[in-house]
Write a protein that holds these residues in place. Structure first.
Motif, mmCIF file in Angstrom:
data_model
loop_
_atom_site.group_PDB
_atom_site.id
_atom_site.type_symbol
_atom_site.label_atom_id
_atom_site.label_comp_id
_atom_site.label_asym_id
_atom_site.label_seq_id
_atom_site.Cartn_x
_atom_site.Cartn_y
_atom_site.Cartn_z
ATOM 1 N N ASP A 178 1.431 5.635 -0.567
ATOM 2 C CA ASP A 178 1.084 7.012 -0.878
ATOM 3 C C ASP A 178 1.574 7.322 -2.296
ATOM 4 O O ASP A 178 2.337 6.534 -2.885
ATOM 5 C CB ASP A 178 1.763 7.920 0.161
ATOM 6 C CG ASP A 178 1.567 9.393 -0.126
ATOM 7 O OD1 ASP A 178 0.403 9.821 -0.218
ATOM 8 O OD2 ASP A 178 2.572 10.106 -0.275
ATOM 9 N N LYS A 216 -7.220 7.032 5.052
ATOM 10 C CA LYS A 216 -6.347 6.081 4.362
ATOM 11 C C LYS A 216 -6.464 4.682 4.975
ATOM 12 O O LYS A 216 -6.366 3.681 4.261
ATOM 13 C CB LYS A 216 -4.894 6.564 4.391
ATOM 14 C CG LYS A 216 -4.635 7.759 3.485
ATOM 15 C CD LYS A 216 -3.164 8.006 3.262
ATOM 16 C CE LYS A 216 -2.943 9.078 2.205
ATOM 17 N NZ LYS A 216 -1.517 9.245 1.845
ATOM 18 N N LEU A 255 -12.683 5.000 -5.102
ATOM 19 C CA LEU A 255 -11.867 3.869 -5.542
ATOM 20 C C LEU A 255 -11.900 3.795 -7.062
ATOM 21 O O LEU A 255 -12.968 3.712 -7.673
ATOM 22 C CB LEU A 255 -12.412 2.573 -4.936
ATOM 23 C CG LEU A 255 -11.763 1.256 -5.382
ATOM 24 C CD1 LEU A 255 -10.288 1.223 -4.995
ATOM 25 C CD2 LEU A 255 -12.492 0.069 -4.770
ATOM 26 N N LEU A 284 0.870 -1.174 0.000
ATOM 27 C CA LEU A 284 0.000 0.000 0.000
ATOM 28 C C LEU A 284 0.902 1.217 0.000
ATOM 29 O O LEU A 284 1.844 1.297 0.805
ATOM 30 C CB LEU A 284 -0.901 0.008 1.238
ATOM 31 C CG LEU A 284 -1.779 -1.228 1.432
ATOM 32 C CD1 LEU A 284 -2.353 -1.252 2.851
ATOM 33 C CD2 LEU A 284 -2.900 -1.268 0.402
ATOM 34 N N ALA A 291 -10.313 -1.345 0.000
ATOM 35 C CA ALA A 291 -9.744 -1.622 -1.316
ATOM 36 C C ALA A 291 -9.241 -3.048 -1.473
ATOM 37 O O ALA A 291 -9.395 -3.656 -2.542
ATOM 38 C CB ALA A 291 -8.615 -0.628 -1.608
ATOM 39 N N ALA A 349 -9.530 3.143 3.762
ATOM 40 C CA ALA A 349 -9.312 2.865 2.334
ATOM 41 C C ALA A 349 -8.663 1.507 2.136
ATOM 42 O O ALA A 349 -9.037 0.740 1.239
ATOM 43 C CB ALA A 349 -8.449 3.960 1.713
ATOM 44 N N ALA A 350 -7.677 1.190 2.967
ATOM 45 C CA ALA A 350 -7.017 -0.117 2.872
ATOM 46 C C ALA A 350 -8.003 -1.243 3.152
ATOM 47 O O ALA A 350 -8.036 -2.257 2.437
ATOM 48 C CB ALA A 350 -5.849 -0.176 3.845
ATOM 49 N N ILE A 387 -2.907 4.847 -2.274
ATOM 50 C CA ILE A 387 -3.907 5.551 -1.478
ATOM 51 C C ILE A 387 -3.425 6.989 -1.318
ATOM 52 O O ILE A 387 -2.338 7.220 -0.783
ATOM 53 C CB ILE A 387 -4.119 4.890 -0.107
ATOM 54 C CG1 ILE A 387 -4.452 3.407 -0.269
ATOM 55 C CG2 ILE A 387 -5.213 5.601 0.667
ATOM 56 C CD1 ILE A 387 -4.560 2.653 1.053
ATOM 57 N N THR A 388 -4.221 7.954 -1.772
ATOM 58 C CA THR A 388 -3.750 9.321 -1.894
ATOM 59 C C THR A 388 -4.803 10.342 -1.487
ATOM 60 O O THR A 388 -6.005 10.055 -1.521
ATOM 61 C CB THR A 388 -3.312 9.584 -3.359
ATOM 62 O OG1 THR A 388 -2.834 10.928 -3.489
ATOM 63 C CG2 THR A 388 -4.468 9.382 -4.322
ATOM 64 N N VAL A 437 -7.009 4.531 -4.482
ATOM 65 C CA VAL A 437 -8.059 5.127 -3.663
ATOM 66 C C VAL A 437 -7.705 6.598 -3.506
ATOM 67 O O VAL A 437 -6.670 6.935 -2.922
ATOM 68 C CB VAL A 437 -8.196 4.452 -2.297
ATOM 69 C CG1 VAL A 437 -9.422 5.010 -1.570
ATOM 70 C CG2 VAL A 437 -8.318 2.946 -2.444
ATOM 71 N N ASN A 479 -8.365 10.555 0.056
ATOM 72 C CA ASN A 479 -8.220 10.016 1.415
ATOM 73 C C ASN A 479 -9.303 9.018 1.780
ATOM 74 O O ASN A 479 -9.898 9.087 2.864
ATOM 75 C CB ASN A 479 -8.160 11.165 2.426
ATOM 76 C CG ASN A 479 -6.837 11.891 2.411
ATOM 77 O OD1 ASN A 479 -5.797 11.308 2.715
ATOM 78 N ND2 ASN A 479 -6.859 13.159 2.031
ATOM 79 N N GLY A 480 -9.556 8.074 0.886
ATOM 80 C CA GLY A 480 -10.457 6.969 1.203
ATOM 81 C C GLY A 480 -11.857 7.102 0.673
ATOM 82 O O GLY A 480 -12.706 6.258 0.976
#
Length: 262
Positions: free
Chosen positions: A21, A179, A81, A19, A186, A182-183, A53-54, A74, A77-78
Motif C-alpha cells: 500500500d 487490490k 497500471l 506488494l 501487475a 491488481a496483484a 497498489i493504492t 497500480v 484500487n486495481g
C-alpha cells in the motif's frame, strides 16, 4: 497476529517480491517518509521488486511511478497500471475505454448523491486526477465519524459501486477489480512472471487491504493499522513495531537480513 520479529527468517528469505500500500504505509500526510524511500532503494539494489497498489488516483500516482524505485504502481484500487518506460510513463487500464466512459457518468451521479445525502461529506482533494473512481475524504483534510463513513458507503452501494475505506478516503468504483486483482494483473505485466501468492509479501495499514491480508500467506501490517483492527475481518499475519514509513523500513531491513543469513 504476531510481531514481525516472530516471522521465521527462512520465510522472509523465500520472498520473491513486495506488494505494498502507499498512504500511511510508505507515506505520511501524502509525502513518502525518508526512511521508506531509503528502504525502497535498498530493496531495489538487492533485486527485490516492489509493486505499489493504492486507492490514490492515477494523476496523483504518476510522478511517484516515475521517481520511486518501484516496478510500477497500480492506482485506483486495481484500475490503472503505471510504469516507467525509459524516461516516459506507460499507462494501462483494466477496463476498456467504452466501459470507463459509461462508468464515469454513473460515478459522478453517485458523488453528487453522497454530497447531498451525507452531511459533512466532501470530495477528496485529489479527485481531479481520478479516472475510474470517486473518493470521499474522511481523514486527510476532513473528518467523518464512523456513522458518516458507513452512510457514505451505503450510498455508494445503492448506486452499484464497490466501496472500501482506506486510512484517508472512502473509495467507490464500478467493476470487479480490487487490490487482489491488481496483484494478479501487475506481476505478469511488470515482471513477466506467473503470480504465485506464496512468493509475495504484502504490507498495508487499513481496511481496504483486507483482500490482500486474506489471500497472501505472508502479510504485514504497519503499527498504525491499530485504529482499523476492530473493523477487520481479515488481519495481517504480522505487525511491525514502527508506524508508516518506519514500519516499512523495519520490514525491509528484516527481508534484507534474512537474505544475508540465507
Amino acid at each position: 497476529m504476531q510481531p514481525l520479529d516472530q516471522c521465521p527468517p527462512a520465510q522472509l528469505a523465500a520472498v520473491r517480491g513486495v506488494l505494498t500500500d502507499i498512504d500511511d504505509t510508505l507515506t505520511e500526510a501524502g509525502a513518502i517518509a525518508p526512511e521508506a524511500l531509503t528502504a525502497l532503494q535498498r530493496l531495489a539494489a538487492a533485486g527485490i521488486p516492489v509493486i505499489a497498489i493504492t486507492g490514490r488516483p492515477a494523476g496523483w500516482s504518476e510522478p511517484f511511478a516515475l521517481a520511486w524505485p518501484v516496478h510500477g504502481i497500480v492506482a485506483e484500487n486495481g484500475a490503472v497500471l503505471l510504469r516507467r518506460d525509459g524516461e516516459r510513463l506507460s499507462v494501462e487500464f483494466s477496463q476498456d475505454e467504452a466501459t470507463r466512459r459509461d462508468n464515469f457518468a454513473r460515478l459522478q451521479r453517485c458523488a453528487a448523491a453522497v454530497l447531498a445525502e451525507v452531511p459533512g461529506s466532501s470530495l477528496a482533494r485529489d479527485s481531479s486526477g481520478r479516472l475510474t473512481d470517486i473518493a470521499i475524504d474522511h481523514s486527510e483534510f476532513a473528518h467523518l465519524d464512523a456513522m458518516q463513513i458507513e452512510a457514505v458507503c451505503a450510498v455508494m452501494r445503492t448506486h452499484g459501486l464497490q466501496a472500501t475505506v482506506s486510512s484517508i478516503h472512502i473509495n467507490g468504483w464500478i467493476g470487479a477489480h480490487s487490490k487482489w486483482t491488481a496483484a494478479q494483473w501487475a506481476v505478469p505485466r511488470l515482471l513477466g512472471l506467473d503470480f504465485d501468492p506464496a512468493d509475495w509479501l504484502f504490507v498495508g495499514d487499513s481496511s481496504n487491504d483486507q483482500l490482500m491480508f486474506e489471500h497472501l500467506p505472508l502479510s504485514v501490517g504497519v503499527a498504525n493499522i491499530a485504529r482499523f483492527l476492530p473493523q477487520l475481518q481479515h488481519r495481517p499475519r504480522y505487525l511491525t513495531r514502527g508506524e508508516r514509513g518506519s514500519g516499512f523500513a523495519e520490514l525491509a531491513q528484516r527481508l534484507l537480513a534474512a537474505r544475508t543469513v540465507g
